[in-house]
Design an enzyme around this catalytic site. Structure first.
Site, short mmCIF file in Angstrom:
data_model
loop_
_atom_site.label_atom_id
_atom_site.label_comp_id
_atom_site.label_asym_id
_atom_site.label_seq_id
_atom_site.Cartn_x
_atom_site.Cartn_y
_atom_site.Cartn_z
N HIS A 57 12.93 -12.51 -8.11
CA HIS A 57 13.47 -11.14 -8.14
C HIS A 57 14.84 -11.06 -7.49
O HIS A 57 15.16 -11.83 -6.58
CB HIS A 57 12.48 -10.15 -7.53
CG HIS A 57 12.13 -10.37 -6.09
ND1 HIS A 57 12.91 -9.92 -5.05
CD2 HIS A 57 11.06 -10.99 -5.52
CE1 HIS A 57 12.34 -10.24 -3.89
NE2 HIS A 57 11.22 -10.89 -4.14
N ASP B 217 16.34 -8.34 -5.92
CA ASP B 217 16.55 -7.45 -4.77
C ASP B 217 16.09 -8.08 -3.46
O ASP B 217 15.29 -9.02 -3.45
CB ASP B 217 15.84 -6.11 -4.97
CG ASP B 217 14.33 -6.26 -5.10
OD1 ASP B 217 13.88 -7.15 -5.87
OD2 ASP B 217 13.59 -5.50 -4.45
N ASP C 101 14.22 -14.46 0.48
CA ASP C 101 13.18 -13.86 -0.36
C ASP C 101 13.87 -12.73 -1.14
O ASP C 101 14.08 -11.66 -0.60
CB ASP C 101 12.06 -13.31 0.52
CG ASP C 101 11.04 -12.49 -0.26
OD1 ASP C 101 10.87 -12.75 -1.45
OD2 ASP C 101 10.46 -11.56 0.33
N GLU D 59 11.52 -5.60 -6.72
CA GLU D 59 10.18 -6.12 -6.43
C GLU D 59 9.66 -5.60 -5.09
O GLU D 59 8.47 -5.35 -4.93
CB GLU D 59 10.22 -7.65 -6.41
CG GLU D 59 8.87 -8.32 -6.22
CD GLU D 59 8.51 -8.61 -4.75
OE1 GLU D 59 7.38 -9.05 -4.50
OE2 GLU D 59 9.37 -8.38 -3.87
N GLU D 60 10.58 -5.45 -4.13
CA GLU D 60 10.16 -5.18 -2.76
C GLU D 60 9.50 -3.81 -2.59
O GLU D 60 8.77 -3.59 -1.63
CB GLU D 60 11.35 -5.32 -1.81
CG GLU D 60 11.98 -6.72 -1.78
CD GLU D 60 11.08 -7.77 -1.15
OE1 GLU D 60 9.97 -7.41 -0.72
OE2 GLU D 60 11.50 -8.94 -1.09
N ASP E 143 8.43 -17.57 -5.31
CA ASP E 143 8.37 -16.43 -4.38
C ASP E 143 7.50 -16.71 -3.17
O ASP E 143 7.21 -15.82 -2.39
CB ASP E 143 7.85 -15.19 -5.12
CG ASP E 143 8.16 -13.90 -4.37
OD1 ASP E 143 8.99 -13.93 -3.46
OD2 ASP E 143 7.56 -12.87 -4.70
N HIS F 194 12.06 -10.47 5.89
CA HIS F 194 12.17 -9.01 5.97
C HIS F 194 12.58 -8.52 7.36
O HIS F 194 12.48 -7.32 7.63
CB HIS F 194 10.87 -8.30 5.53
CG HIS F 194 10.47 -8.57 4.12
ND1 HIS F 194 9.31 -8.08 3.56
CD2 HIS F 194 11.07 -9.29 3.15
CE1 HIS F 194 9.21 -8.49 2.31
NE2 HIS F 194 10.27 -9.24 2.03
#
Length: 482
Positions: free
Chosen positions: A76, A78, A115, A145-146, A169, A456
């Site tokens: 992904h 984003d 990620d 995706e997040e 991922d 994150h």
């Protein structure tokens, strides 16, 4: 000078640095999507950019692989945008400030976006290569995706011919992710009316719980502050007459609630009884958690005599009853993969709205049937107290397949390259692969990736040596898929 130019694999880190210069937070993916399109144009590769900015880039197989079955490589576009307090970084305008330290790639004061930036970089490196043997490649880059997996939901699988999908991922090297839970986001709405009452305002707050991600840490049986406050109110109601003013706990459906506060109105003479009941409940929790909630606290704040709007007594009883009887937490473990949580639900948020109390859940299961069963349980609980059930979203599961050919190949190659068996794993979290499997029955999926830490968060870092090994692993897999 490029910060990562001396790192191996050179092309992977080149593309990772290029995309790191492009702001690409969730819901801000047009620029990174356009970058992928320009990449394809510059190499005369077939591409599709859909209306939500997903991008598919196709490359023919190399010599001897022209007629092989296409392979989908997916990641992904984003990233989660978090920064250290005090940082002036602007995620809308600024690229990431990359640096290398102690064998890791990091970003100064911000998330790194490894990620899923490293997945995008590896796919681009395959597409750019002229020396990697591979079957026809269909690189799929999804958006957002997040938060909600909107790109995976919108992706048109009719544009793809491949029946094998490699999702890059995962965040731990040596783990082959081969399944994920599906989920339902729903809420209960318990109506109330208010009336004015006089008494002493008292706030009771449970806080300091460990919390955690409801997909990854639900099996640790950590305290849920919403359920704990419900239990306390149930006990207190047997001892003291009180009126409920509000109840609020949690911030997200998928986070185990760390804090919940209820505001009550009680007779002046009953304040000490409230304090005593709360103190007794705290001691019970300490005994039950046997040290596993070391920072748990229970505060009782007396705010003085006042006149306030409170819930009518019947509504307050319905709210307490609902929170007490509602299921929460770990439901069942998998019978196929030892140690995997199969089914759970998390009472993530309780909030007092204008005319109702809202209770929000994240439900997860590897079986669609179990998801439906949990939803029925919530609907029955709602019916029992005159509440409404609202479903806000649903995503499909990725069922573990012990006969997966990709799993067998990835296991064999990993053991051959690194001298040990990989761990075959399914996650209780939700992944884009669930949507892909739903769109393309019979799709063979696997998810791998290099070691990352503190994803994150502004401490996020990517292991350079692990990235090199994972790249070697991916190239070998593609070579074997002839």
């Amino acid at each position: 000078m490029a910060v990562l130019e001396n790192l191996e694999p050179k092309k992977v880190f080149q593309f990772f640095e290029e995309i790191s210069a492009i702001p690409r937070g969730t819901f801000d993916t047009k620029r990174i999507s356009d970058y992928c399109v320009e990449f394809a144009k510059a190499r005369n590769l077939e591409y599709i950019q859909d209306e939500v900015n997903n991008v598919i880039i196709k490359k023919a197989g190399t010599a001897g692989y022209e007629n092989s079955e296409p392979v989908i490589i997916q990641g992904h576009l984003d990233m989660v945008c978090e920064k250290r307090p005090g940082s002036t970084h602007d995620f809308k305008e600024d690229g990431l400030d990359l640096f290398v330290e102690d064998g890791f790639v990091k970003a100064k004061d911000t998330t790194l976006g490894a990620d899923n930036g490293i997945a995008v970089a590896m796919a681009l490196a395959v597409l750019d290569s002229d020396d990697i043997a591979h079957p026809p490649i269909e690189a799929v880059f999804t958006i957002d995706e997040e938060t909600g997996m909107a790109g995976a939901i919108a992706l048109d699988f009719n544009n793809l011919a491949g029946k094998k999908l490699i999702n890059v991922d995962s965040e731990v090297e040596g783990i082959l992710t081969t399944g994920c839970a599906g989920g339902i986001n729903c809420e209960a709405r318990i109506p109330y009316h208010t009336e004015k009452k006089e008494g002493t305002e008292v706030s009771i707050r449970v806080h300091g719980l460990l919390g955690g991600h409801s997909g990854m840490e639900i099996d640790k049986q950590r305290g849920n502050a919403n359920k704990m406050i419900g239990r306390l109110l149930d006990v207190l109601a047997k001892e003291v007459k009180f009126h409920m003013v509000s109840i609020n706990g949690g911030t997200k459906d998928n986070v185990i609630t760390q804090s919940c506060e209820v505001v009550l109105l009680v007779d002046d003479a009953d304040v000490e009884a409230v304090k005593k009941c709360a103190a007794q409940m705290l001691e019970i929790w300490k005994m039950e958690f046997v040290g596993e909630e070391p920072t748990m606290e229970l505060d009782v704040e007396v705010k003085g005599h006042t006149t306030m709007e409170v819930f009518d007594d019947e509504a307050a009883d319905r709210v307490i009853t609902y929170i007490v009887i509602s299921p929460n937490g770990l439901v069942e473990f998998s019978r196929s993969l030892k140690g995997l949580v199969e089914t759970s639900l998390n009472m993530g948020v309780v909030s007092t709205e204008e005319d109702h109390v809202k209770v929000r859940y994240q439900m997860r299961s590897s079986f669609e049937s179990k998801k439906k069963e949990m939803l029925s349980e919530i609907e029955r609980c709602c019916k029992a107290v005159g509440a409404e059930t609202v479903v806000n979203g649903e995503y499909p599961s990725w069922q573990y397949d012990p006969d997966s050919k990709l799993q067998k190949l990835f296991s064999e190659v990993y053991e051959e390259l690194f001298g040990e068996k990989p761990v075959v794993f399914a996650t209780h979290g939700g992944l884009e692969c669930g949507f892909f499997m739903d769109k393309c029955p019979g799709l063979d999926c696997i998810s791998v990736g290099p070691n990352m830490a503190d994803v994150h968060s502004f401490n996020e870092k990517l292991d350079i040596a692990s990235t090199e090994r994972t790249w070697k692993y991916l190239k070998t897999i593609l070579e074997r898929l002839k």
